[in-house]
Design an enzyme around this catalytic site. Sequence first.
Site, PDB file in Angstrom:
ATOM      1  N   LYS A  78       0.310   3.858   5.668  1.00  0.00           N
ATOM      2  CA  LYS A  78       0.247   5.246   5.300  1.00  0.00           C
ATOM      3  C   LYS A  78       0.449   6.625   6.177  1.00  0.00           C
ATOM      4  O   LYS A  78       1.160   7.348   5.783  1.00  0.00           O
ATOM      5  CB  LYS A  78      -0.499   5.168   4.193  1.00  0.00           C
ATOM      6  CG  LYS A  78      -0.397   4.489   3.031  1.00  0.00           C
ATOM      7  CD  LYS A  78      -1.768   4.654   2.092  1.00  0.00           C
ATOM      8  CE  LYS A  78      -2.818   3.641   2.468  1.00  0.00           C
ATOM      9  NZ  LYS A  78      -3.973   3.753   1.841  1.00  0.00           N
ATOM     10  N   ARG A 137      -1.290  -9.209   7.722  1.00  0.00           N
ATOM     11  CA  ARG A 137      -0.606  -8.113   7.158  1.00  0.00           C
ATOM     12  C   ARG A 137       0.936  -8.292   6.824  1.00  0.00           C
ATOM     13  O   ARG A 137       1.398  -8.960   7.558  1.00  0.00           O
ATOM     14  CB  ARG A 137      -0.617  -6.599   7.869  1.00  0.00           C
ATOM     15  CG  ARG A 137      -1.891  -6.149   8.004  1.00  0.00           C
ATOM     16  CD  ARG A 137      -1.717  -4.773   9.005  1.00  0.00           C
ATOM     17  NE  ARG A 137      -1.494  -3.574   8.380  1.00  0.00           N
ATOM     18  CZ  ARG A 137      -2.305  -2.898   7.622  1.00  0.00           C
ATOM     19  NH1 ARG A 137      -3.668  -3.152   7.375  1.00  0.00           N
ATOM     20  NH2 ARG A 137      -1.909  -1.769   6.826  1.00  0.00           N
ATOM     21  N   GLU A 170      -7.225   2.928  -0.356  1.00  0.00           N
ATOM     22  CA  GLU A 170      -7.703   4.258  -0.004  1.00  0.00           C
ATOM     23  C   GLU A 170      -6.705   5.257  -0.663  1.00  0.00           C
ATOM     24  O   GLU A 170      -5.407   5.102  -0.325  1.00  0.00           O
ATOM     25  CB  GLU A 170      -7.878   4.480   1.584  1.00  0.00           C
ATOM     26  CG  GLU A 170      -8.742   5.594   1.823  1.00  0.00           C
ATOM     27  CD  GLU A 170      -8.705   5.667   3.395  1.00  0.00           C
ATOM     28  OE1 GLU A 170      -8.297   4.668   4.060  1.00  0.00           O
ATOM     29  OE2 GLU A 170      -9.010   6.707   4.075  1.00  0.00           O
TER      30      GLU A 170
HETATM   31  P1  ATP Z   1      -2.383   1.591   5.798  1.00  0.00           P
HETATM   32  O1  ATP Z   1      -2.381   1.244   7.163  1.00  0.00           O
HETATM   33  O2  ATP Z   1      -0.956   1.675   5.392  1.00  0.00           O
HETATM   34  O3  ATP Z   1      -3.058   2.786   5.347  1.00  0.00           O
HETATM   35  P2  ATP Z   1      -4.689   0.321   4.711  1.00  0.00           P
HETATM   36  O4  ATP Z   1      -4.987  -0.960   5.008  1.00  0.00           O
HETATM   37  O5  ATP Z   1      -5.451   1.534   5.430  1.00  0.00           O
HETATM   38  O6  ATP Z   1      -3.017   0.320   4.942  1.00  0.00           O
HETATM   39  P3  ATP Z   1      -5.533   0.379   2.275  1.00  0.00           P
HETATM   40  O7  ATP Z   1      -5.519   1.520   1.056  1.00  0.00           O
HETATM   41  O8  ATP Z   1      -7.060   0.711   2.729  1.00  0.00           O
HETATM   42  O9  ATP Z   1      -4.624   0.705   3.339  1.00  0.00           O
HETATM   43  O10 ATP Z   1      -5.331  -0.901   1.729  1.00  0.00           O
HETATM   44  C1  ATP Z   1      -5.814  -1.617   0.469  1.00  0.00           C
HETATM   45  C2  ATP Z   1      -5.355  -2.901   0.475  1.00  0.00           C
HETATM   46  O11 ATP Z   1      -4.194  -3.282   0.647  1.00  0.00           O
HETATM   47  C3  ATP Z   1      -6.474  -3.470   1.468  1.00  0.00           C
HETATM   48  O12 ATP Z   1      -7.066  -4.613   1.226  1.00  0.00           O
HETATM   49  C4  ATP Z   1      -5.397  -3.930   2.625  1.00  0.00           C
HETATM   50  O13 ATP Z   1      -5.817  -4.675   3.368  1.00  0.00           O
HETATM   51  C5  ATP Z   1      -4.060  -4.156   1.806  1.00  0.00           C
HETATM   52  N1  ATP Z   1      -2.911  -3.788   2.920  1.00  0.00           N
HETATM   53  C6  ATP Z   1      -2.689  -2.623   3.312  1.00  0.00           C
HETATM   54  N2  ATP Z   1      -1.533  -2.841   4.029  1.00  0.00           N
HETATM   55  C7  ATP Z   1      -1.202  -3.967   3.904  1.00  0.00           C
HETATM   56  C8  ATP Z   1       0.049  -4.675   4.412  1.00  0.00           C
HETATM   57  N3  ATP Z   1       0.967  -4.133   5.123  1.00  0.00           N
HETATM   58  N4  ATP Z   1      -0.026  -6.136   3.985  1.00  0.00           N
HETATM   59  C9  ATP Z   1      -0.962  -6.640   3.393  1.00  0.00           C
HETATM   60  N5  ATP Z   1      -2.067  -6.202   2.521  1.00  0.00           N
HETATM   61  C10 ATP Z   1      -1.886  -4.799   2.989  1.00  0.00           C
HETATM   62 MG    MG Z   2      -6.882   2.602   5.372  1.00  0.00          MG
END
Ligand code: ATP
Ligand code: MG
Length: 554
Positions: free
Chosen positions: A271, A261, A35
Site C-alpha cells: 500500500k 505473501r 490497516e
Molecule cells: P501492505 O504492505 O500492502 O500495506 P500489510 O500487510 O501492511 O500490506 P494490512 O492491511 O496490514 O496490509 O494487511 C491485512 C491482511 O492482509 C494481513 O493479514 C496481511 O498479512 C494480509 N496481506 C497483506 N498483503 C498481502 C499479500 N501480498 N499477500 C497475502 N496476504 C497479504
Molecule cells: Mg501494514
Amino acid sequence: MNNININITNFIHKIIDKDLSTCKCINVHTRFPPEPNGYLHIGHAKSIYLNFNIAKNYLGKCNLRFDDTNPDKEDVKYINAIQEDIKWLGFNWSGNVKYSSDYFNNIYQYAIELIKKNLAYVDQSSPDVIKKYRGTLNKSGKNSPYRSNTIKKNLELFNKMRLGEFEEGKACLRAKIDMSSPFIIMRDPILYRIKFIDHHKLGNKWCIYPMYDFAHCVSDALEGITHSLCTLEFQDNRQLYNWILNNISINYYPKQYEFSRLNLTYTVMSKRKLNQLITKNKVKSWDDPRIPTISGLRRKGYTASSIREFCKRIGVTKQDNIIQIEVLESCIRNDLNKNAPRAMAVLNPVKLIIENMPINKQILTMYNHPNKTNMGTRQVPFSRELYIDRNDFYEKANQQCKGLVLGKEVRLRNAYIIKANRIDKDLNGNITTIYCTYDINTLNTNPIDGRKIKGVIHWVSLLYGLKAEFRLYDHLFTIPNPSIEKNYLEIINPNSLVIKNGVVEPSLITAKSGKSYQFEREGYFCADIYDHTSKKLVFNRTVGLKNNLVKINI
Ligand code: ATP
Ligand code: MG
C-alpha cells in the site's frame, strides 16, 4: 463440525483439521485485519479468500477487524472502501465490523498489568538511542538506563504519558524481555508510543497508541480467534504474540500461523508503494486500472469470481514466490470467454468501400456468443461503406499477414467475402480508402466454386457505427520484478495506458457501465464505470485474447 469439504487443501486446513479432531478447538474463528491506510489489493484478496473460506467451509466465523492503531496514516475513506471491496468479492464478516480501537481500554489495562508485574517500563531514551541499543543480528543489544526504574516510577511515568505530559518521542512503554534475544523483536519491544493525532473513531481521547504487536494479539484473544493467519514477515513477531498473551491475565490463546505473501510480476503490491504511485501522479487514483487494487481490477473489468478463481489456483504455502501476472489474466480471460457477449469494434479505423454493393444498408443477425445460443442474437447493420482496422490491411502479402491484402480476398466476420481492388492515399502516403468488391453469394457460406479464403477480419458500418474511446492498458512497469528496485517510480512503462479513438457497432449504445464484451479479434473490454455514457462510449481493455503464459511459477 465438519472437516473441510473442498477439493483444494493447504497446510492451514491440515492444522485446523488436526485441531478439530484433537478437540484443541471446537469452533473455527478467523479474522481479516486490514490497516485502513490504503485500498485493498489482490494480495489482500489472497488473505480474504483464505480467512473467509475457512470460516465458510468449517461452519465457523470470520471477523473483519480494522487494525486502527496508527492514526496518522488512517482514514475513514479507506475503511469504507475496504468494506465495499470485501462485499464485492463475495464475502461477509461475522457480526459488526470490529476495530482494534474497540479494545484500547483493555489494552491499556494490560499495559498496567505488565508494568505491575515488572514486565514493562517507560523508556525516556531518544528514538535514536533506543535503535542503537537494540543491537543487530550479530550483536546483542544493551539495556536502557531506564530499564531498572521501579514499578512505582513506571506507573507514574506511564500515567504521565497518557495525560499528555510528554512530547512525542520523549517517552515510550517497552516490554521488559531480553536485550540479547536472538529474535530482535524480543529485545524490549515498544508497546505504546505517544502521538498527538486525532483518531478517526475516538477523536483526541488518547494521546498514546498501542503498537500493532500489542494490539493484535490482545484483539485476537478478546474476539476468541482460534487461528490468526498472517504473512511470513510476521514469523518472528509470533514470539512476542505468545509472550504477551502468556504474561497478561487473559486465559485465551489464539495461535498465529504464517503463509507467504502474494507477489505478482510487473507490479508492486504494498500500500505504501501504491500510495506513492498516486501521490507522484504515476497513476490517477486508487482505482486506476493499472494498479492491482481490487477497485482498479474491478474498473478494468475483472469479475469477483475471476479473482476468487485466481486465489484458488495460487493456493497457500509457506514458500516466498512471485506469481506471473498471466495467471491472473488467464482467470479473467476464461471467465469472460464463457460469459461476455461478442461485439465488433474497430480501434484504428480505415475506410473501406464495397463498390459493387447495390444497397446502402443490410441488417445482419449475429449470435451474441458463438457457443451459447441462449445469449441471444443482435442486429448489426452492414453497409456499402465500412471501417476495418488499419492493421488488418496489407498492400503486399507476407507470411504473417492474416488480413486483407491488395488484390486478394478475405472474409468479413459474420458477413461476406470481399476482395481489395485498389486504394487511395493522402499526401503523406497514408491509406485513406480501400476499394473492394464483395461476393454476394458468400453471406456466412463458402464460395460455391470451392475456392478457399484464408482469414477473417472484423468491421463496423461507417454510417451506423458509433464513435468510442478505447483505453488500452499494459503492464505498469517495464521489468518483471519492480518491487526489488529502489527506483521503482522511474521504471514505469510509458505505454501503460494508450488511448485509441475508434468505432463500435451500434448495438453498444445500450452498453451499461461496468458491462464486459469480447470485441472480436481485439480482446475483452468493459464499459468504464465513471466515464462511459450513452453520449461518450469509453471502453477499458481488461485483457487481450491470447494467453502469453510461459510457466506457472507457484
Ligand atoms: P501492505 O504492505 O500492502 O500495506 P500489510 O500487510 O501492511 O500490506 P494490512 O492491511 O496490514 O496490509 O494487511 C491485512 C491482511 O492482509 C494481513 O493479514 C496481511 O498479512 C494480509 N496481506 C497483506 N498483503 C498481502 C499479500 N501480498 N499477500 C497475502 N496476504 C497479504
Ligand atoms: Mg501494514
